[in-house]
Write an enzyme that holds these catalytic residues in place. Structure first.
Site, PDB file in Angstrom:
ATOM      1  N   CYS A 102     -19.535  12.463  -3.738  1.00  0.00           N
ATOM      2  CA  CYS A 102     -18.685  11.405  -4.307  1.00  0.00           C
ATOM      3  C   CYS A 102     -17.471  11.028  -3.465  1.00  0.00           C
ATOM      4  O   CYS A 102     -17.267   9.854  -3.156  1.00  0.00           O
ATOM      5  CB  CYS A 102     -18.221  11.821  -5.691  1.00  0.00           C
ATOM      6  SG  CYS A 102     -19.599  12.196  -6.769  1.00  0.00           S
ATOM      7  N   GLY A 162     -16.083  18.238  -0.106  1.00  0.00           N
ATOM      8  CA  GLY A 162     -17.440  17.783   0.201  1.00  0.00           C
ATOM      9  C   GLY A 162     -18.032  17.162  -1.040  1.00  0.00           C
ATOM     10  O   GLY A 162     -17.298  16.801  -1.961  1.00  0.00           O
ATOM     11  N   THR A 173     -21.315   4.505 -10.061  1.00  0.00           N
ATOM     12  CA  THR A 173     -20.082   3.995  -9.446  1.00  0.00           C
ATOM     13  C   THR A 173     -20.425   2.758  -8.615  1.00  0.00           C
ATOM     14  O   THR A 173     -21.235   2.844  -7.689  1.00  0.00           O
ATOM     15  CB  THR A 173     -19.458   5.094  -8.559  1.00  0.00           C
ATOM     16  OG1 THR A 173     -19.208   6.230  -9.395  1.00  0.00           O
ATOM     17  CG2 THR A 173     -18.163   4.635  -7.915  1.00  0.00           C
ATOM     18  N   ALA A 233      -5.845  24.236  -0.927  1.00  0.00           N
ATOM     19  CA  ALA A 233      -6.204  24.009   0.483  1.00  0.00           C
ATOM     20  C   ALA A 233      -7.431  24.833   0.839  1.00  0.00           C
ATOM     21  O   ALA A 233      -7.745  25.817   0.186  1.00  0.00           O
ATOM     22  CB  ALA A 233      -5.037  24.404   1.371  1.00  0.00           C
ATOM     23  N   LYS A 293     -19.537  23.234  -3.468  1.00  0.00           N
ATOM     24  CA  LYS A 293     -18.613  23.933  -4.358  1.00  0.00           C
ATOM     25  C   LYS A 293     -19.413  24.951  -5.159  1.00  0.00           C
ATOM     26  O   LYS A 293     -20.653  24.908  -5.144  1.00  0.00           O
ATOM     27  CB  LYS A 293     -17.875  22.942  -5.273  1.00  0.00           C
ATOM     28  CG  LYS A 293     -18.807  22.143  -6.194  1.00  0.00           C
ATOM     29  CD  LYS A 293     -18.063  21.122  -7.021  1.00  0.00           C
ATOM     30  CE  LYS A 293     -17.392  21.766  -8.205  1.00  0.00           C
ATOM     31  NZ  LYS A 293     -16.869  20.800  -9.169  1.00  0.00           N
ATOM     32  N   LYS A 296     -18.048   9.203   0.000  1.00  0.00           N
ATOM     33  CA  LYS A 296     -18.760   7.942  -0.259  1.00  0.00           C
ATOM     34  C   LYS A 296     -17.823   6.926  -0.935  1.00  0.00           C
ATOM     35  O   LYS A 296     -17.744   5.770  -0.514  1.00  0.00           O
ATOM     36  CB  LYS A 296     -19.965   8.237  -1.163  1.00  0.00           C
ATOM     37  CG  LYS A 296     -20.596   7.047  -1.826  1.00  0.00           C
ATOM     38  CD  LYS A 296     -21.756   7.470  -2.709  1.00  0.00           C
ATOM     39  CE  LYS A 296     -21.365   7.889  -4.105  1.00  0.00           C
ATOM     40  NZ  LYS A 296     -21.211   6.839  -5.094  1.00  0.00           N
TER      41      LYS A 296
HETATM   42  C1  UGA Z   1     -15.668  14.526  -8.272  1.00  0.00           C
HETATM   43  C2  UGA Z   1     -14.534  14.236  -9.276  1.00  0.00           C
HETATM   44  O1  UGA Z   1     -13.724  15.396  -9.446  1.00  0.00           O
HETATM   45  C3  UGA Z   1     -15.111  13.819 -10.637  1.00  0.00           C
HETATM   46  O2  UGA Z   1     -14.057  13.450 -11.496  1.00  0.00           O
HETATM   47  C4  UGA Z   1     -16.051  12.634 -10.434  1.00  0.00           C
HETATM   48  O3  UGA Z   1     -16.677  12.269 -11.654  1.00  0.00           O
HETATM   49  C5  UGA Z   1     -17.141  12.993  -9.423  1.00  0.00           C
HETATM   50  O4  UGA Z   1     -16.526  13.385  -8.169  1.00  0.00           O
HETATM   51  C6  UGA Z   1     -18.009  11.777  -9.218  1.00  0.00           C
HETATM   52  O5  UGA Z   1     -17.513  10.754  -8.758  1.00  0.00           O
HETATM   53  O6  UGA Z   1     -19.189  11.813  -9.614  1.00  0.00           O
HETATM   54  P1  UGA Z   1     -17.309  16.613  -7.837  1.00  0.00           P
HETATM   55  O7  UGA Z   1     -17.540  15.950  -6.519  1.00  0.00           O
HETATM   56  O8  UGA Z   1     -18.469  17.006  -8.656  1.00  0.00           O
HETATM   57  O9  UGA Z   1     -16.408  15.644  -8.772  1.00  0.00           O
HETATM   58  O10 UGA Z   1     -16.471  17.946  -7.627  1.00  0.00           O
HETATM   59  P2  UGA Z   1     -14.910  18.284  -7.457  1.00  0.00           P
HETATM   60  O11 UGA Z   1     -14.593  19.403  -8.354  1.00  0.00           O
HETATM   61  O12 UGA Z   1     -14.072  17.086  -7.559  1.00  0.00           O
HETATM   62  O13 UGA Z   1     -14.856  18.828  -5.959  1.00  0.00           O
HETATM   63  C7  UGA Z   1     -15.069  17.984  -4.840  1.00  0.00           C
HETATM   64  C8  UGA Z   1     -14.756  18.736  -3.567  1.00  0.00           C
HETATM   65  O14 UGA Z   1     -13.348  18.973  -3.447  1.00  0.00           O
HETATM   66  C9  UGA Z   1     -15.409  20.121  -3.481  1.00  0.00           C
HETATM   67  O15 UGA Z   1     -15.907  20.322  -2.181  1.00  0.00           O
HETATM   68  C10 UGA Z   1     -14.271  21.078  -3.790  1.00  0.00           C
HETATM   69  O16 UGA Z   1     -14.457  22.339  -3.213  1.00  0.00           O
HETATM   70  C11 UGA Z   1     -13.112  20.337  -3.141  1.00  0.00           C
HETATM   71  N1  UGA Z   1     -11.792  20.722  -3.685  1.00  0.00           N
HETATM   72  C12 UGA Z   1     -11.495  20.495  -4.986  1.00  0.00           C
HETATM   73  C13 UGA Z   1     -10.842  21.285  -2.831  1.00  0.00           C
HETATM   74  O17 UGA Z   1     -11.087  21.488  -1.617  1.00  0.00           O
HETATM   75  N2  UGA Z   1      -9.603  21.592  -3.329  1.00  0.00           N
HETATM   76  C14 UGA Z   1      -9.275  21.375  -4.634  1.00  0.00           C
HETATM   77  O18 UGA Z   1      -8.128  21.675  -5.018  1.00  0.00           O
HETATM   78  C15 UGA Z   1     -10.251  20.816  -5.480  1.00  0.00           C
END
Ligand code: UGA
Length: 440
Positions: free
Chosen positions: A257, A254, A121, A249, A317, A260
């Site tokens: 990505c 965290g 990115t 919620a 996560k 940042k």
């Molecule tokens: C995120 C994006 O979802 C990807 O599309 C992207 O490619 C990636 O960043 C990146 O830029 O490399 P990631 O950080 O691996 O992916 O995980 P997510 O599933 O997006 O979760 C991020 C955070 O949001 C976690 O802490 C998760 O628990 C939290 N979250 C997610 C919530 O609190 N509520 C939700 O409804 C969904």
């Protein structure tokens, strides 16, 4: 195709394994100690299916490892850059690892594949600059941007079944090569200019983070007015213009990505005189989540000093051992300030290296003698625990369900335990049996 991939972090390694699975010959490049482990099929990251896929691609002779960019690039049809682009100083993105790859290509005796694909990115305009930089060394190569949208914990599946594939490129040749690379993946392909592609990545992550902060903000309103945020978000997300995802919620987002990329986009906005207030609010809501949740426990305890807090799940996560920007680390810092002892259990993270944490082998050990428990990640096995026993093992049976993991049935049973307090996120307080707790 012969592909060289620089960087074997989440994005690089998953791409290497998946492109090899799609039938290409892939050489992944990284530092000596990383490649040493990979050559022995040892992974430092925990990701479902990755180990098995890595081993099978190597057995089938389509995945190789190297430490030398020039050596690995000889004869390659394309070179993909998938190195880290962490936050640098003053909110700027640290591009030193990308620059290092370009520097090595420039020193490589003219060995440079005709196509450089940036998957890391990078801020808008970076690919233009990289291409101009290569030209100064007489390297006429096209730099394209091909963002990655995979999520940790479901990386292989996301890579193989994406919602879309974005190519930011200039020429038909580049477009044709990218089509060939992704042959076998069934997804809509968007071809656009490089700057738009670079911004698609930031805007996507910013929007997802914004959805989460929105859900968390509404969850606070739900708590205040006795509504249930899960019902509210179900109703909101049923509108196809909004969609049901990323409205859960909890403890806040965290990972390496969202924070940042939000920061980088804010910095890019500031550079052109725009403040991007939606992003500022998104970050602020997120930063307030953990202090707010801890405050709920402290208001029940009175004096937090010497209390013992059990934590279930510490990575950012489920299905990953990645601790980068994990909300748990914020919680830990605050606990340290308040003099709260922390004991943890995580299905895959080893916490021995984290100062001030007592690591337990089971969730039941974490519950034993704890003054409260908090569920930080929604590993499915946490929902399956014997929660009546968990409550009975605790010194004070207070459970803060930071991800709303427990089912209605489990909560009903749990609430029969004497003095138990169950604190969900964004749901009516009537669901706890606060009224019966006497010793707090
Ligand atoms: C995120 C994006 O979802 C990807 O599309 C992207 O490619 C990636 O960043 C990146 O830029 O490399 P990631 O950080 O691996 O992916 O995980 P997510 O599933 O997006 O979760 C991020 C955070 O949001 C976690 O802490 C998760 O628990 C939290 N979250 C997610 C919530 O609190 N509520 C939700 O409804 C969904």
């Amino acid at each position: 195709m012969q592909l060289t991939i620089i960087g074997t972090g989440y994005v690089g390694l998953v791409a290497a394994v998946c492109f090899a699975k799609l039938g290409h010959f892939v050489t992944a490049v990284d530092r000596e100690h990383v490649i040493h482990g990979l050559r022995e099929n040892k992974l430092s990251l925990w990701e479902p299916d990755l180990q098995e896929m890595l081993e099978s691609c190597r057995r089938e002779g389509r995945l190789f490892f190297d430490t030398d960019i020039t050596h690995a690039s000889r004869g390659a049809d394309a070179l993909m850059i998938a190195v880290g682009t962490p936050s640098g100083t003053n909110g700027h993105t640290d591009l030193s690892q990308v620059d290092e790859v370009i520097a090595q290509l420039k020193q490589g005796d003219g060995v440079c594949p005709p196509l450089i694909i940036v998957k890391s990115t990078v801020p808008v305009g970076t690919c233009d600059e990289l291409e101009a930089n290569l030209l100064t060394a007489g390297l006429h190569t096209e730099v394209v941007f091909n963002p990655e949208f995979l999520r940790q914990g479901s990386a292989i599946n996301d890579f193989m079944n994406p919602d879309r594939i974005v190519f930011g490129c200039r020429s038909h040749l580049a477009k044709a090569a990218l089509h060939q690379m992704y042959k076998g993946i069934n997804a809509p392909i968007q071809v656009c200019d490089r700057r738009s592609a670079e911004l698609i990545k930031y805007a996507s992550n910013a929007f997802l983070a914004m959805k989460i902060s929105f859900a968390n903000m509404i969850a606070d309103v739900c708590e205040g007015y006795g509504a249930d945020n899960r019902q509210v978000m179900q109703g909101v997300g049923a509108d196809r213009r909004i969609g049901p995802h990323f409205l859960q919620a909890g403890i806040g987002y965290g990972g390496s990505c969202f924070s940042k990329d939000l920061q980088s986009l804010l910095t890019s906005g500031n550079a052109i005189g725009r403040s991007l207030p939606l992003l500022e609010a998104t970050a602020q809501i997120n930063e307030e989540r953990i202090p707010q949740l801890l405050e709920k426990l402290i208001s029940l305890w009175g004096n937090p000093r010497g209390k013992r807090l059990g934590v279930l799940g510490i990575s950012f996560k489920p299905n990953t051992n990645d601790m980068r920007d994990a909300p748990f680390l914020t919680l830990l810092r605050l606990c340290y300030l308040y003099g709260i002892e922390v004991q943890t259990f995580d299905p895959v993270v080893q916490t021995t290296s984290i100062e001030g944490v007592i690591q337990m082998d089971t969730a039941y050990e974490v519950a034993t003698d704890a003054d409260a428990l908090i569920i930080m990640t929604e590993w499915p096995q946490f929902a399956e625990l014997d929660w009546v026993l968990m409550a009975q093992l605790m010194y004070q049976p207070i459970l803060l369900d930071g991800r709303n993991v427990l089912s209605e049935e489990t909560i009903s049973r749990l609430l029969l335990v004497e003095n138990v307090i169950y604190i969900p996120v964004g749901r009516p307080l009537e669901r706890t049996n606060l009224a019966t707790s006497s010793h707090l």
